[in-house]
Scaffold this motif. Structure first.
Motif, PDB file in Angstrom:
ATOM      1  N   GLY A   1       0.788  -1.226   0.000  1.00  0.00           N
ATOM      2  CA  GLY A   1       0.000   0.000   0.000  1.00  0.00           C
ATOM      3  C   GLY A   1       0.818   1.274   0.000  1.00  0.00           C
ATOM      4  N   ARG A   2       2.048   1.209  -0.506  1.00  0.00           N
ATOM      5  CA  ARG A   2       2.902   2.404  -0.521  1.00  0.00           C
ATOM      6  C   ARG A   2       2.514   3.378  -1.630  1.00  0.00           C
ATOM      7  N   TYR A   3       1.710   2.907  -2.585  1.00  0.00           N
ATOM      8  CA  TYR A   3       1.174   3.818  -3.591  1.00  0.00           C
ATOM      9  C   TYR A   3      -0.178   4.336  -3.100  1.00  0.00           C
ATOM     10  N   ALA A   4      -0.449   5.612  -3.357  1.00  0.00           N
ATOM     11  CA  ALA A   4      -1.745   6.174  -2.984  1.00  0.00           C
ATOM     12  C   ALA A   4      -2.867   5.533  -3.779  1.00  0.00           C
ATOM     13  N   SER A   5      -2.559   5.087  -4.999  1.00  0.00           N
ATOM     14  CA  SER A   5      -3.521   4.385  -5.838  1.00  0.00           C
ATOM     15  C   SER A   5      -2.743   3.533  -6.828  1.00  0.00           C
ATOM     16  N   ASP A   6      -3.445   2.652  -7.506  1.00  0.00           N
ATOM     17  CA  ASP A   6      -2.805   1.788  -8.491  1.00  0.00           C
ATOM     18  C   ASP A   6      -2.311   2.643  -9.655  1.00  0.00           C
ATOM     19  N   PRO A   7      -1.005   2.606  -9.984  1.00  0.00           N
ATOM     20  CA  PRO A   7      -0.502   3.415 -11.099  1.00  0.00           C
ATOM     21  C   PRO A   7      -1.221   3.132 -12.412  1.00  0.00           C
ATOM     22  N   GLY A   8      -1.742   1.925 -12.562  1.00  0.00           N
ATOM     23  CA  GLY A   8      -2.461   1.592 -13.782  1.00  0.00           C
ATOM     24  C   GLY A   8      -3.733   2.387 -13.974  1.00  0.00           C
ATOM     25  N   ASP A   9      -4.263   2.957 -12.884  1.00  0.00           N
ATOM     26  CA  ASP A   9      -5.479   3.749 -12.991  1.00  0.00           C
ATOM     27  C   ASP A   9      -5.265   5.026 -13.805  1.00  0.00           C
TER      28      ASP A   9
ATOM     29  N   VAL B   1      16.534   8.453 -30.320  1.00  0.00           N
ATOM     30  CA  VAL B   1      15.148   8.531 -29.865  1.00  0.00           C
ATOM     31  C   VAL B   1      15.040   8.118 -28.402  1.00  0.00           C
ATOM     32  N   ASN B   2      13.972   8.561 -27.766  1.00  0.00           N
ATOM     33  CA  ASN B   2      13.601   8.098 -26.434  1.00  0.00           C
ATOM     34  C   ASN B   2      12.229   7.452 -26.567  1.00  0.00           C
ATOM     35  N   LEU B   3      12.211   6.127 -26.616  1.00  0.00           N
ATOM     36  CA  LEU B   3      10.975   5.377 -26.834  1.00  0.00           C
ATOM     37  C   LEU B   3      10.266   5.164 -25.496  1.00  0.00           C
ATOM     38  N   VAL B   4       9.080   5.733 -25.370  1.00  0.00           N
ATOM     39  CA  VAL B   4       8.311   5.651 -24.125  1.00  0.00           C
ATOM     40  C   VAL B   4       7.460   4.395 -24.138  1.00  0.00           C
ATOM     41  N   VAL B   5       7.560   3.604 -23.073  1.00  0.00           N
ATOM     42  CA  VAL B   5       6.766   2.375 -22.914  1.00  0.00           C
ATOM     43  C   VAL B   5       6.036   2.502 -21.587  1.00  0.00           C
ATOM     44  N   ASP B   6       4.851   3.122 -21.615  1.00  0.00           N
ATOM     45  CA  ASP B   6       4.203   3.510 -20.355  1.00  0.00           C
ATOM     46  C   ASP B   6       2.732   3.148 -20.282  1.00  0.00           C
ATOM     47  N   ALA B   7       2.252   2.278 -21.191  1.00  0.00           N
ATOM     48  CA  ALA B   7       0.835   1.892 -21.232  1.00  0.00           C
ATOM     49  C   ALA B   7      -0.074   3.110 -21.407  1.00  0.00           C
ATOM     50  N   GLY B   8       0.471   4.184 -21.950  1.00  0.00           N
ATOM     51  CA  GLY B   8      -0.321   5.378 -22.185  1.00  0.00           C
ATOM     52  C   GLY B   8      -0.462   6.293 -20.992  1.00  0.00           C
ATOM     53  N   TRP B   9       0.521   6.258 -20.079  1.00  0.00           N
ATOM     54  CA  TRP B   9       0.452   7.148 -18.908  1.00  0.00           C
ATOM     55  C   TRP B   9       0.539   8.608 -19.317  1.00  0.00           C
ATOM     56  N   GLN B  10       1.442   8.920 -20.236  1.00  0.00           N
ATOM     57  CA  GLN B  10       1.616  10.316 -20.629  1.00  0.00           C
ATOM     58  C   GLN B  10       0.338  10.906 -21.216  1.00  0.00           C
ATOM     59  N   VAL B  11      -0.355  10.138 -22.024  1.00  0.00           N
ATOM     60  CA  VAL B  11      -1.523  10.690 -22.704  1.00  0.00           C
ATOM     61  C   VAL B  11      -2.776  10.678 -21.835  1.00  0.00           C
ATOM     62  N   ALA B  12      -2.771   9.904 -20.741  1.00  0.00           N
ATOM     63  CA  ALA B  12      -3.995   9.747 -19.954  1.00  0.00           C
ATOM     64  C   ALA B  12      -3.932  10.333 -18.553  1.00  0.00           C
ATOM     65  N   SER B  13      -2.722  10.571 -18.018  1.00  0.00           N
ATOM     66  CA  SER B  13      -2.623  10.953 -16.605  1.00  0.00           C
ATOM     67  C   SER B  13      -3.332  12.266 -16.305  1.00  0.00           C
ATOM     68  N   THR B  14      -3.341  13.211 -17.243  1.00  0.00           N
ATOM     69  CA  THR B  14      -3.986  14.497 -16.971  1.00  0.00           C
ATOM     70  C   THR B  14      -5.512  14.409 -17.016  1.00  0.00           C
TER      71      THR B  14
ATOM     72  N   SER C   1      -7.265  12.689 -15.111  1.00  0.00           N
ATOM     73  CA  SER C   1      -7.808  12.431 -13.770  1.00  0.00           C
ATOM     74  C   SER C   1      -8.638  13.602 -13.254  1.00  0.00           C
ATOM     75  N   GLN C   2      -8.270  14.835 -13.629  1.00  0.00           N
ATOM     76  CA  GLN C   2      -9.026  15.991 -13.151  1.00  0.00           C
ATOM     77  C   GLN C   2     -10.394  16.107 -13.819  1.00  0.00           C
ATOM     78  N   PHE C   3     -10.602  15.308 -14.883  1.00  0.00           N
ATOM     79  CA  PHE C   3     -11.895  15.297 -15.565  1.00  0.00           C
ATOM     80  C   PHE C   3     -12.640  13.986 -15.323  1.00  0.00           C
ATOM     81  N   GLY C   4     -12.237  13.268 -14.297  1.00  0.00           N
ATOM     82  CA  GLY C   4     -12.899  12.023 -13.951  1.00  0.00           C
ATOM     83  C   GLY C   4     -12.207  10.777 -14.460  1.00  0.00           C
ATOM     84  N   GLY C   5     -11.070  10.967 -15.133  1.00  0.00           N
ATOM     85  CA  GLY C   5     -10.304   9.819 -15.585  1.00  0.00           C
ATOM     86  C   GLY C   5     -10.686   9.364 -16.980  1.00  0.00           C
ATOM     87  N   VAL C   6      -9.855   8.488 -17.539  1.00  0.00           N
ATOM     88  CA  VAL C   6     -10.147   7.946 -18.866  1.00  0.00           C
ATOM     89  C   VAL C   6     -11.284   6.946 -18.747  1.00  0.00           C
ATOM     90  N   ARG C   7     -11.978   6.706 -19.824  1.00  0.00           N
ATOM     91  CA  ARG C   7     -13.127   5.796 -19.821  1.00  0.00           C
ATOM     92  C   ARG C   7     -13.117   4.990 -21.102  1.00  0.00           C
TER      93      ARG C   7
END
Length: 262
Positions: free
Chosen positions: A196-204, A235-248, A250-256
């Motif tokens: 429980g060291r994360y405030a929430s699941d990073p996958g969210d 190049v810097n290839l990002v492998v983040d399951a779409g964290w960059q495009v979806a993390s913001t 959260s202020q609109f209720g999250g991705v759906r």
């Protein structure tokens, strides 16, 4: 398509666990000869024994240790075709005003200076042969603000360093790229999830609704190291399951999920 082939010798620094171990296992399966190097010599030997490869001990924060490894590998196994720099240290999340100077210096020295040493030392032999590929492991912490001041700064500098090496060494036949993983289910992250060291699941906070698996990062690393990426450098290839495009979102209720067609 079967892409396994005789790709040459790959040295994986930090290959005794986590993303480095996953990369070593994938590269071996894809036809690379692998040398697994880690500060934890027992871990390196464990992975090497499993793969029928060779394990080495290395401390990437030490120039003498990296130089000794490069010499030993070239002498015993032959010329290095690819270098993967996956060795790194992390930091506890603390307020920046409480971050001790010693911790800051240790993390930057290991993650940044260590990566520089590995690139320069192994790169010299590649330059002499005018052939080789280097993949440095950065992090999504390099790409924006998050409470990991020393770690994020070190990884941002690794991305910049990667671009510099790529620009300088390209005409000499050396490709240098980076991979920036998002939250990846290595043992350290698994422990944090369990305790429980994360405030929430990073996958969210990702577009795909999950965190990254180590083998998914390894796929990106192996691709960039291989001749399949022969025209890709800097190049810097990002492998983040779409964290960059979806993390913001959260202020609109999250991705759906998308609405089902009517």
């Amino acid at each position: 398509m079967n892409i396994a082939t005789n790709n040459g010798l790959a040295v994986i620094l930090g290959g005794g666990n986590g993303i480095g171990e996953a990369t070593a296992r994938l590269m071996q399966a894809r036809g690379w000869q692998t040398a697994i190097a880690d500060k934890d010599a027992e871990a390196a030997d464990r992975v090497a024994t499993d793969l029928g490869a060779t394990g080495f001990e290395v401390d990437i924060s030490s120039e003498a240790s990296v130089a000794a490894l490069a010499s030993q590998v070239e002498t015993t196994l032959g010329p290095v075709s690819a270098l993967v720099v996956a060795a790194a240290v992390f930091q506890d999340i603390v307020p920046t005003e409480d971050l001790e100077t010693e911790v800051w210096e240790r993390i930057l020295h290991t993650n940044l200076t260590g990566s520089f040493l590995a690139n320069r030392i192994f790169g010299k032999a590649m330059l002499a042969r005018r052939r080789g590929s280097i993949v440095n492991i950065a992090s999504i912490a390099a790409l924006g603000s998050m409470p990991a001041e020393a770690y994020g700064t070190s990884k941002a500098a690794v991305v910049h360093m990667t671009q510099n090496f790529a620009g300088e060494w390209g005409r000499s036949g050396i490709r240098v790229n980076a991979v920036s993983p998002g939250s990846t289910l290595v043992s350290r992250v698994a422990r944090r999830l369990q305790t429980g060291r994360y405030a929430s699941d990073p996958g969210d906070f990702t577009a795909l609704g999950r965190i990254v698996q180590p083998n998914e990062v390894a796929e990106a690393i192996e691709f960039l190291a291989s001749e399949r990426a022969s025209a890709i450098t800097g190049v810097n290839l990002v492998v983040d399951a779409g964290w960059q495009v979806a993390s913001t979102w959260s202020q609109f209720g999250g991705v759906r999920p998308a609405r089902e067609p009517e």
